[in-house]
Scaffold this motif. Structure first.
Motif, PDB file in Angstrom:
ATOM      1  N   ALA A 104       0.453  -0.809   0.010  1.00  0.00           N
ATOM      2  CA  ALA A 104       0.160  -0.075   0.025  1.00  0.00           C
ATOM      3  C   ALA A 104       0.643   1.094  -0.216  1.00  0.00           C
ATOM      4  CB  ALA A 104      -0.891   0.238   1.054  1.00  0.00           C
ATOM      5  N   ASP A 105       1.774   1.738   0.743  1.00  0.00           N
ATOM      6  CA  ASP A 105       2.972   2.631   0.563  1.00  0.00           C
ATOM      7  C   ASP A 105       3.102   2.707  -0.785  1.00  0.00           C
ATOM      8  OD1 ASP A 105       2.212   2.505   3.644  1.00  0.00           O
ATOM      9  OD2 ASP A 105       4.083   2.437   4.204  1.00  0.00           O
ATOM     10  N   TYR A 106       3.781   1.455  -0.908  1.00  0.00           N
ATOM     11  CA  TYR A 106       4.818   1.672  -2.272  1.00  0.00           C
ATOM     12  C   TYR A 106       3.569   2.043  -3.710  1.00  0.00           C
ATOM     13  CZ  TYR A 106       8.785  -0.254  -1.049  1.00  0.00           C
ATOM     14  OH  TYR A 106      10.448  -1.266   0.078  1.00  0.00           O
ATOM     15  N   ALA A 107       2.563   2.058  -3.295  1.00  0.00           N
ATOM     16  CA  ALA A 107       1.278   2.763  -4.386  1.00  0.00           C
ATOM     17  C   ALA A 107       1.007   3.733  -3.894  1.00  0.00           C
ATOM     18  CB  ALA A 107       0.218   1.783  -3.521  1.00  0.00           C
ATOM     19  N   LEU A 108       0.999   4.276  -3.065  1.00  0.00           N
ATOM     20  CA  LEU A 108       0.867   5.901  -2.684  1.00  0.00           C
ATOM     21  C   LEU A 108       2.647   6.655  -3.129  1.00  0.00           C
ATOM     22  CD1 LEU A 108      -0.255   5.653   0.995  1.00  0.00           C
ATOM     23  CD2 LEU A 108      -1.324   6.562  -0.994  1.00  0.00           C
ATOM     24  N   LEU A 109       3.504   5.761  -3.161  1.00  0.00           N
ATOM     25  CA  LEU A 109       4.932   6.353  -3.222  1.00  0.00           C
ATOM     26  C   LEU A 109       4.965   6.568  -4.573  1.00  0.00           C
ATOM     27  CD1 LEU A 109       8.007   7.187  -2.732  1.00  0.00           C
ATOM     28  CD2 LEU A 109       8.534   5.474  -2.783  1.00  0.00           C
ATOM     29  N   ARG A 110       4.303   5.825  -5.475  1.00  0.00           N
ATOM     30  CA  ARG A 110       4.676   5.501  -7.074  1.00  0.00           C
ATOM     31  C   ARG A 110       3.422   7.118  -7.418  1.00  0.00           C
ATOM     32  NH1 ARG A 110       7.771   6.988 -10.700  1.00  0.00           N
ATOM     33  NH2 ARG A 110       6.794   6.713 -12.740  1.00  0.00           N
TER      34      ARG A 110
ATOM     35  N   ASP B  60       0.216  14.695   0.800  1.00  0.00           N
ATOM     36  CA  ASP B  60       0.793  16.096  -0.185  1.00  0.00           C
ATOM     37  C   ASP B  60       2.069  15.511  -0.661  1.00  0.00           C
ATOM     38  OD1 ASP B  60       3.877  17.373   0.472  1.00  0.00           O
ATOM     39  OD2 ASP B  60       2.105  19.049   1.056  1.00  0.00           O
ATOM     40  N   ALA B  61       1.918  15.789  -1.546  1.00  0.00           N
ATOM     41  CA  ALA B  61       2.785  14.474  -2.328  1.00  0.00           C
ATOM     42  C   ALA B  61       4.323  14.694  -2.357  1.00  0.00           C
ATOM     43  CB  ALA B  61       2.704  14.364  -4.291  1.00  0.00           C
ATOM     44  N   ARG B  62       4.820  15.864  -1.859  1.00  0.00           N
ATOM     45  CA  ARG B  62       6.584  15.974  -1.333  1.00  0.00           C
ATOM     46  C   ARG B  62       6.552  15.124   0.043  1.00  0.00           C
ATOM     47  NH1 ARG B  62       4.786  20.326  -3.658  1.00  0.00           N
ATOM     48  NH2 ARG B  62       6.311  20.705  -5.384  1.00  0.00           N
ATOM     49  N   ASP B  63       5.744  15.309   1.558  1.00  0.00           N
ATOM     50  CA  ASP B  63       5.288  14.839   2.301  1.00  0.00           C
ATOM     51  C   ASP B  63       5.673  12.986   1.843  1.00  0.00           C
ATOM     52  OD1 ASP B  63       5.530  16.633   3.571  1.00  0.00           O
ATOM     53  OD2 ASP B  63       3.649  16.883   3.991  1.00  0.00           O
ATOM     54  N   VAL B  64       5.084  12.373   0.870  1.00  0.00           N
ATOM     55  CA  VAL B  64       4.666  11.235   0.792  1.00  0.00           C
ATOM     56  C   VAL B  64       6.096  10.566   0.747  1.00  0.00           C
ATOM     57  CG1 VAL B  64       4.193   9.030  -0.468  1.00  0.00           C
ATOM     58  CG2 VAL B  64       2.341  11.221   0.568  1.00  0.00           C
TER      59      VAL B  64
ATOM     60  N   ARG C 221      13.702   3.169   1.409  1.00  0.00           N
ATOM     61  CA  ARG C 221      13.469   2.202   0.523  1.00  0.00           C
ATOM     62  C   ARG C 221      14.457   1.511  -0.415  1.00  0.00           C
ATOM     63  NH1 ARG C 221      11.818   6.350  -2.419  1.00  0.00           N
ATOM     64  NH2 ARG C 221      12.728   6.549  -4.480  1.00  0.00           N
ATOM     65  N   GLN C 222      13.756   0.172  -0.679  1.00  0.00           N
ATOM     66  CA  GLN C 222      15.040  -1.198  -1.170  1.00  0.00           C
ATOM     67  C   GLN C 222      14.212  -0.373  -2.477  1.00  0.00           C
ATOM     68  OE1 GLN C 222      13.894  -4.752  -0.603  1.00  0.00           O
ATOM     69  NE2 GLN C 222      15.890  -5.019   1.280  1.00  0.00           N
ATOM     70  N   ARG C 223      15.411  -0.055  -3.519  1.00  0.00           N
ATOM     71  CA  ARG C 223      14.593   0.228  -4.995  1.00  0.00           C
ATOM     72  C   ARG C 223      16.103  -0.879  -6.158  1.00  0.00           C
ATOM     73  NH1 ARG C 223      13.947   6.289  -7.010  1.00  0.00           N
ATOM     74  NH2 ARG C 223      11.917   5.475  -8.453  1.00  0.00           N
TER      75      ARG C 223
END
Length: 173
Positions: free
Chosen positions: A69-75, A158-162, A170-172
């Motif tokens: 869920a966090d990774y979907a928000l991050l994208r 807020d996109a910058r906060d996310v 994160r692992q990338r």
């Protein structure tokens, strides 16, 4: 008799190898999914119209649902910033699960047979457990982007906060 003595260690070794292979999984890392690949680990997006996207993150087996869920928000946040927006609102979300196990199972079986003047009865008991890595979660978000102050809405981010909160560490690949 020596065949039985030799076979037992080989059977135990094979069973141990299968258990270890079932438990081994690659970590779910934040990356783009291969284009056109179904079930590929990573994110993908589809532009619905200007300022509106469908973002999906497909996790690997055993990855925690919260991480997916966090990774979907991050994208979604990265897309908003890339396109010049300040915030985004989640208009719709969907989580799907694949590879779910029904848990441990227990079974009992029996049988009998007669051959000439001889008869026999047999009873068997079995149990099985899912030793796999666990279910795989996928999170899809439909997001709408906006500019200016972030609305006071529980589905607005807020996109910058996310990017700052979720993206850090994160692992990338």
């Amino acid at each position: 008799m020596t065949v039985v003595k030799t076979a037992k260690p080989l059977i135990a070794l094979a069973a141990a190898s299968l258990v270890l292979a079932a438990c081994a999984t690659a970590p779910t890392v934040y990356r783009a999914a291969a284009p056109g690949a179904v079930g590929e680990i990573g994110y993908s997006e589809y532009r619905l119209e200007a300022g509106r996207y469908r973002v999906t993150f497909q996790g690997g087996p055993g990855a925690p649902e919260n991480q997916i869920a966090d990774y979907a928000l991050l994208r979604a946040a990265e897309l908003a910033l890339r396109d010049g927006y300040d915030w985004f609102r989640v208009a719709d979300r969907e989580t799907t699960v694949s590879g779910e196990s029904s848990g441990p199972r227990f079974s009992v079986g029996g049988g009998s047979s007669t051959y000439g003047h001889r008869s026999s009865v047999g009873l068997g008991v079995g149990t099985s457990f899912n030793l796999g890595p666990g279910p795989a979660f996928s999170r899809s978000l439909e997001v709408v982007f906006g500019k200016g102050p972030t609305p006071r809405d529980r589905d607005a981010y807020d996109a910058r906060d996310v990017v700052k909160q979720i993206g850090y560490g994160r692992q990338r690949i």
